[in-house]
Enzyme design. Structure first.
Site, PDB file in Angstrom:
ATOM      1  N   SER A 126      10.838   1.140   2.176  1.00 59.36           N
ATOM      2  CA  SER A 126      10.591  -0.081   2.194  1.00 59.36           C
ATOM      3  C   SER A 126      10.819  -0.476   0.838  1.00 59.36           C
ATOM      4  CB  SER A 126       8.699  -0.155   1.575  1.00 59.36           C
ATOM      5  OG  SER A 126       8.264  -1.053   1.132  1.00 59.36           O
ATOM      6  N   TYR A 150       1.299   5.482  -0.836  1.00 63.94           N
ATOM      7  CA  TYR A 150       1.926   5.007  -0.242  1.00 63.94           C
ATOM      8  C   TYR A 150       3.019   5.050  -0.703  1.00 63.94           C
ATOM      9  CZ  TYR A 150       3.944   1.846   2.632  1.00 63.94           C
ATOM     10  OH  TYR A 150       5.482   0.254   3.649  1.00 63.94           O
ATOM     11  N   LYS A 154       6.143   7.400   1.230  1.00 67.20           N
ATOM     12  CA  LYS A 154       8.368   6.455   2.171  1.00 67.20           C
ATOM     13  C   LYS A 154       8.804   7.570   1.165  1.00 67.20           C
ATOM     14  CE  LYS A 154       6.762   3.700   4.747  1.00 67.20           C
ATOM     15  NZ  LYS A 154       6.369   3.950   6.136  1.00 67.20           N
TER      16      LYS A 154
HETATM   17  P1  NAD Z   1       1.669  -1.742  11.165  1.00 64.03           P
HETATM   18  O1  NAD Z   1       0.562  -1.372  10.686  1.00 64.03           O
HETATM   19  O2  NAD Z   1       1.160  -2.969  11.668  1.00 64.03           O
HETATM   20  O3  NAD Z   1       2.231  -1.036  12.507  1.00 64.03           O
HETATM   21  C1  NAD Z   1       2.521   0.827  12.265  1.00 64.03           C
HETATM   22  C2  NAD Z   1       1.581   1.162  13.410  1.00 64.03           C
HETATM   23  O4  NAD Z   1       1.444   2.404  13.914  1.00 64.03           O
HETATM   24  C3  NAD Z   1       0.383   0.413  14.046  1.00 64.03           C
HETATM   25  O5  NAD Z   1       0.806   0.320  15.074  1.00 64.03           O
HETATM   26  C4  NAD Z   1      -0.365   2.135  14.412  1.00 64.03           C
HETATM   27  O6  NAD Z   1      -1.547   1.868  14.718  1.00 64.03           O
HETATM   28  C5  NAD Z   1       0.630   2.816  14.152  1.00 64.03           C
HETATM   29  N1  NAD Z   1       0.663   4.083  13.252  1.00 64.03           N
HETATM   30  C6  NAD Z   1       0.208   4.444  12.383  1.00 64.03           C
HETATM   31  N2  NAD Z   1      -0.239   5.869  12.577  1.00 64.03           N
HETATM   32  C7  NAD Z   1       0.116   6.708  13.101  1.00 64.03           C
HETATM   33  C8  NAD Z   1       0.095   7.826  14.148  1.00 64.03           C
HETATM   34  N3  NAD Z   1      -0.044   8.992  12.876  1.00 64.03           N
HETATM   35  N4  NAD Z   1       0.604   8.439  14.703  1.00 64.03           N
HETATM   36  C9  NAD Z   1       0.863   7.000  16.012  1.00 64.03           C
HETATM   37  N5  NAD Z   1       1.322   5.311  15.279  1.00 64.03           N
HETATM   38  C10 NAD Z   1       0.662   5.652  14.640  1.00 64.03           C
HETATM   39  O7  NAD Z   1       2.967  -1.627   9.804  1.00 64.03           O
HETATM   40  P2  NAD Z   1       3.507  -3.295  10.048  1.00 64.03           P
HETATM   41  O8  NAD Z   1       3.887  -3.950   8.737  1.00 64.03           O
HETATM   42  O9  NAD Z   1       3.804  -2.889  11.770  1.00 64.03           O
HETATM   43  O10 NAD Z   1       5.202  -1.917   9.592  1.00 64.03           O
HETATM   44  C11 NAD Z   1       5.436  -0.101  10.237  1.00 64.03           C
HETATM   45  C12 NAD Z   1       5.957   0.220   9.273  1.00 64.03           C
HETATM   46  O11 NAD Z   1       7.201  -0.821   8.898  1.00 64.03           O
HETATM   47  C13 NAD Z   1       5.408   0.941   8.228  1.00 64.03           C
HETATM   48  O12 NAD Z   1       5.728   2.425   8.152  1.00 64.03           O
HETATM   49  C14 NAD Z   1       5.396   0.368   7.118  1.00 64.03           C
HETATM   50  O13 NAD Z   1       5.028   1.278   6.734  1.00 64.03           O
HETATM   51  C15 NAD Z   1       6.874   0.052   7.028  1.00 64.03           C
HETATM   52  N6  NAD Z   1       6.853  -1.150   5.928  1.00 64.03           N
HETATM   53  C16 NAD Z   1       5.893  -1.947   6.170  1.00 64.03           C
HETATM   54  C17 NAD Z   1       6.544  -3.564   5.000  1.00 64.03           C
HETATM   55  C18 NAD Z   1       4.787  -4.944   5.212  1.00 64.03           C
HETATM   56  O14 NAD Z   1       5.481  -5.648   4.670  1.00 64.03           O
HETATM   57  N7  NAD Z   1       4.219  -4.978   6.838  1.00 64.03           N
HETATM   58  C19 NAD Z   1       7.334  -3.140   4.396  1.00 64.03           C
HETATM   59  C20 NAD Z   1       7.650  -2.097   4.358  1.00 64.03           C
HETATM   60  C21 NAD Z   1       7.921  -0.804   5.508  1.00 64.03           C
HETATM   61  C1  UD1 Z   2       2.809  -5.429  -1.582  1.00 60.83           C
HETATM   62  C2  UD1 Z   2       2.860  -3.580  -1.557  1.00 60.83           C
HETATM   63  C3  UD1 Z   2       4.130  -2.857  -1.621  1.00 60.83           C
HETATM   64  C4  UD1 Z   2       4.585  -3.245  -0.204  1.00 60.83           C
HETATM   65  C5  UD1 Z   2       4.263  -4.419   0.546  1.00 60.83           C
HETATM   66  C6  UD1 Z   2       4.334  -4.991   1.831  1.00 60.83           C
HETATM   67  C7  UD1 Z   2       1.305  -3.670  -3.798  1.00 60.83           C
HETATM   68  C8  UD1 Z   2       1.124  -3.301  -5.307  1.00 60.83           C
HETATM   69  N1  UD1 Z   2       2.279  -3.470  -3.199  1.00 60.83           N
HETATM   70  O1  UD1 Z   2       4.209  -5.511  -2.545  1.00 60.83           O
HETATM   71  O2  UD1 Z   2       3.832  -1.519  -2.164  1.00 60.83           O
HETATM   72  O3  UD1 Z   2       5.821  -2.491   0.889  1.00 60.83           O
HETATM   73  O4  UD1 Z   2       3.465  -4.972  -0.108  1.00 60.83           O
HETATM   74  O5  UD1 Z   2       3.947  -4.016   2.763  1.00 60.83           O
HETATM   75  O6  UD1 Z   2       0.026  -3.476  -3.205  1.00 60.83           O
HETATM   76  N2  UD1 Z   2      -0.321 -12.113  -4.420  1.00 60.83           N
HETATM   77  C9  UD1 Z   2      -1.452 -12.641  -4.925  1.00 60.83           C
HETATM   78  N3  UD1 Z   2      -2.449 -13.233  -4.172  1.00 60.83           N
HETATM   79  C10 UD1 Z   2      -2.601 -12.391  -3.061  1.00 60.83           C
HETATM   80  C11 UD1 Z   2      -1.891 -11.420  -2.650  1.00 60.83           C
HETATM   81  C12 UD1 Z   2      -0.234 -11.030  -3.647  1.00 60.83           C
HETATM   82  O7  UD1 Z   2      -0.236 -13.521  -5.917  1.00 60.83           O
HETATM   83  O8  UD1 Z   2      -3.971 -12.394  -2.794  1.00 60.83           O
HETATM   84  C13 UD1 Z   2       1.108 -11.967  -5.263  1.00 60.83           C
HETATM   85  C14 UD1 Z   2       1.609 -10.435  -5.724  1.00 60.83           C
HETATM   86  O9  UD1 Z   2       0.552 -10.268  -7.033  1.00 60.83           O
HETATM   87  C15 UD1 Z   2       2.813 -10.358  -5.896  1.00 60.83           C
HETATM   88  C16 UD1 Z   2       3.079 -11.522  -4.450  1.00 60.83           C
HETATM   89  O10 UD1 Z   2       2.287 -12.165  -3.922  1.00 60.83           O
HETATM   90  O11 UD1 Z   2       3.461 -11.215  -6.583  1.00 60.83           O
HETATM   91  C17 UD1 Z   2       3.666 -10.672  -3.348  1.00 60.83           C
HETATM   92  O12 UD1 Z   2       1.890  -9.487  -2.582  1.00 60.83           O
HETATM   93  P1  UD1 Z   2       2.143  -8.831  -1.615  1.00 60.83           P
HETATM   94  O13 UD1 Z   2       2.661  -9.605  -0.038  1.00 60.83           O
HETATM   95  O14 UD1 Z   2       1.115  -8.025  -1.764  1.00 60.83           O
HETATM   96  O15 UD1 Z   2       3.296  -8.286  -1.468  1.00 60.83           O
HETATM   97  P2  UD1 Z   2       4.074  -6.962  -2.796  1.00 60.83           P
HETATM   98  O16 UD1 Z   2       3.261  -7.267  -4.116  1.00 60.83           O
HETATM   99  O17 UD1 Z   2       5.747  -7.234  -3.313  1.00 60.83           O
END
Ligand code: NAD
Ligand code: UD1
Length: 351
Positions: A126, A150, A154
């Site tokens: 991430s 979190y 990572k």
């Molecule tokens: P998500 O929660 O929708 O998907 C994660 C999946 O992993 C879920 O289906 C959950 O049931 C499964 N899971 C969790 N722990 C597990 C375990 N111990 N064993 C087996 N399955 C397990 O999340 P996502 O948004 O699809 O994210 C996928 C990955 O990308 C995650 O590792 C997350 O940290 C990373 N990531 C997500 C974002 C984002 O904004 N969505 C941003 C950066 C990184």
């Molecule tokens: C957040 C997480 C980050 C994670 C990412 C994707 C935090 C501090 N960081 O990032 O670790 O990798 O999500 O899952 O939580 N905002 C509002 N109102 C809201 C929600 C968000 O104003 O109700 C603003 C936030 O202040 C920010 C922007 O929208 O400026 C994006 O927020 P968000 O979608 O939560 O993502 P990140 O903060 O970038």
């Protein structure tokens, strides 16, 4: 094509979209997920979209015995490892849960991979590993630091992968550092399905637009940005999914060159790559585009800054383009349109 892929966390938001992209690219997939943040319905919908059943195993990445059975039964080329917990606030309240699930779980997975000699991995990292960036755009050599469990989980996994690559050059490890994934599949059949009230911006906006929530709080309007609100690099989940296909193609190419030439130059080792668009969009800009494409008002009010937030964050996406031949294609308009279609069609997600 070396084509069987184990997709951990494949029932989740990014995993489901990637399963479709992998299937379309000719890969055979096996999904392994404990459904802690997803549902069988998501898997059913992916099966319907690809027109065939998906091999799905309900299991936890911390369950070494079950993983061993899965590896014994399949000849995997690579693992794409999405499985993990991702809520920043929850990680502050339950750090042990996060380190156990995300870090110990990954160690268990890597141990089983080593035992079965599957040494290719694409890992969901991430942009959070960059903390508050010193310079923008953020490239892969930028300093890494995290402020919450979190993010630390990572970063810890990245360090483990780095050490592993140093210890044994037959590992090929690509952490993809996602910026802010949003949007949904064009069909409107799959998308992000947050439990409870969303923490992230896009699902919050779409739940306000559909009338489930009254009003958005904008966390801070005094940041040194174009309009005072936070700036992020939003990336369409479909583009992100394609980034995983590109990473697998790259692994295949490098590995076959390495097998052929037996040359260090072709080993992948630890190779972190940003997946972002390279463009920053402010909170107000996103709200305004969402309102236009949906035709819905998105009422908001300014609130104080959210603890741990940064002003601006956007990627340098050059390395992905250079090495993987991948770049994001979809616009902020596409992201809003597709998030809205999913929200409208499935106001209660998969429930
Ligand atoms: P998500 O929660 O929708 O998907 C994660 C999946 O992993 C879920 O289906 C959950 O049931 C499964 N899971 C969790 N722990 C597990 C375990 N111990 N064993 C087996 N399955 C397990 O999340 P996502 O948004 O699809 O994210 C996928 C990955 O990308 C995650 O590792 C997350 O940290 C990373 N990531 C997500 C974002 C984002 O904004 N969505 C941003 C950066 C990184
Ligand atoms: C957040 C997480 C980050 C994670 C990412 C994707 C935090 C501090 N960081 O990032 O670790 O990798 O999500 O899952 O939580 N905002 C509002 N109102 C809201 C929600 C968000 O104003 O109700 C603003 C936030 O202040 C920010 C922007 O929208 O400026 C994006 O927020 P968000 O979608 O939560 O993502 P990140 O903060 O970038």
């Amino acid at each position: 094509m070396k084509n069987k892929i184990l997709v951990t966390g494949g029932a989740g938001y990014i995993g489901t979209h990637t399963c479709i992209a992998l299937h379309e690219a000719g890969y055979e997939i096996v999904v392994y997920d404990n459904l802690s943040n997803s549902s069988r319905e998501a898997i059913n919908r992916v099966s319907n979209l690809i027109g065939q059943p998906i091999e799905f195993i309900e299991g936890d990445i911390r369950d070494a015995e079950l993983l061993k059975k899965v590896f014994a039964a399949h000849d995997f080329f690579s693992v794409i490892h999405f499985a993990g917990l991702k809520a920043v606030g929850e990680s502050v309240a339950k750090p042990l849960l996060y380190y156990n699930n995300n870090v110990s779980g990954t160690i268990t997975l890597l141990q089983v991979m080593a035992e079965y000699d599957v040494k290719n991995l694409v890992f969901s990292s991430s942009a959070t590993v960059y903390g508050d960036p010193e310079t923008l755009p953020i490239d892969e050599n930028s300093k890494r630091s995290c402020t919450n469990p979190y993010g630390q989980s990572k970063l810890a996994v990245e360090h483990i992968l780095e050490d592993l690559a140093v210890s044994d050059d037959s590992w090929n490890l690509i952490p993809l550092r996602y910026f802010n994934p949003v949007g949904a599949h064009l069909s409107g059949q799959i998308g992000e399905d947050p439990n409870d009230i969303p923490n992230n911006l896009m699902p919050y906006i779409s739940q306000v637009a559909v009338g489930k929530l009254n009003k958005l709080n904008i966390f801070g309007n005094d940041y040194p940005t174009v309009d005072g609100t936070g700036v992020r690099d939003f990336i369409h989940v479909t583009d992100l999914a394609q980034g995983h296909v590109a990473a697998l193609n790259y692994l295949e190419q490098k590995i076959s060159l390495n097998e052929y030439k037996n040359d260090q130059e072709y080993s992948v080792g630890f190779l972190p790559i940003n997946l972002g668009t390279g463009k920053g969009t402010s909170v107000l800009e996103l709200i305004s585009t969402f309102s236009k494409v949906s035709g819905q008002a998105v009422p908001y009010q300014f609130a104080s800054r959210r603890a741990g937030d940064i002003a601006s964050c956007y990627a340098s996406a050059d390395k992905a383009k250079e090495l993987l031949g991948w770049e994001a294609k979809l616009s902020i308009i596409d992201m809003c349109q597709d998030s809205w279609r999913w929200q409208r069609q499935s106001p209660n997600g998969y429930k």
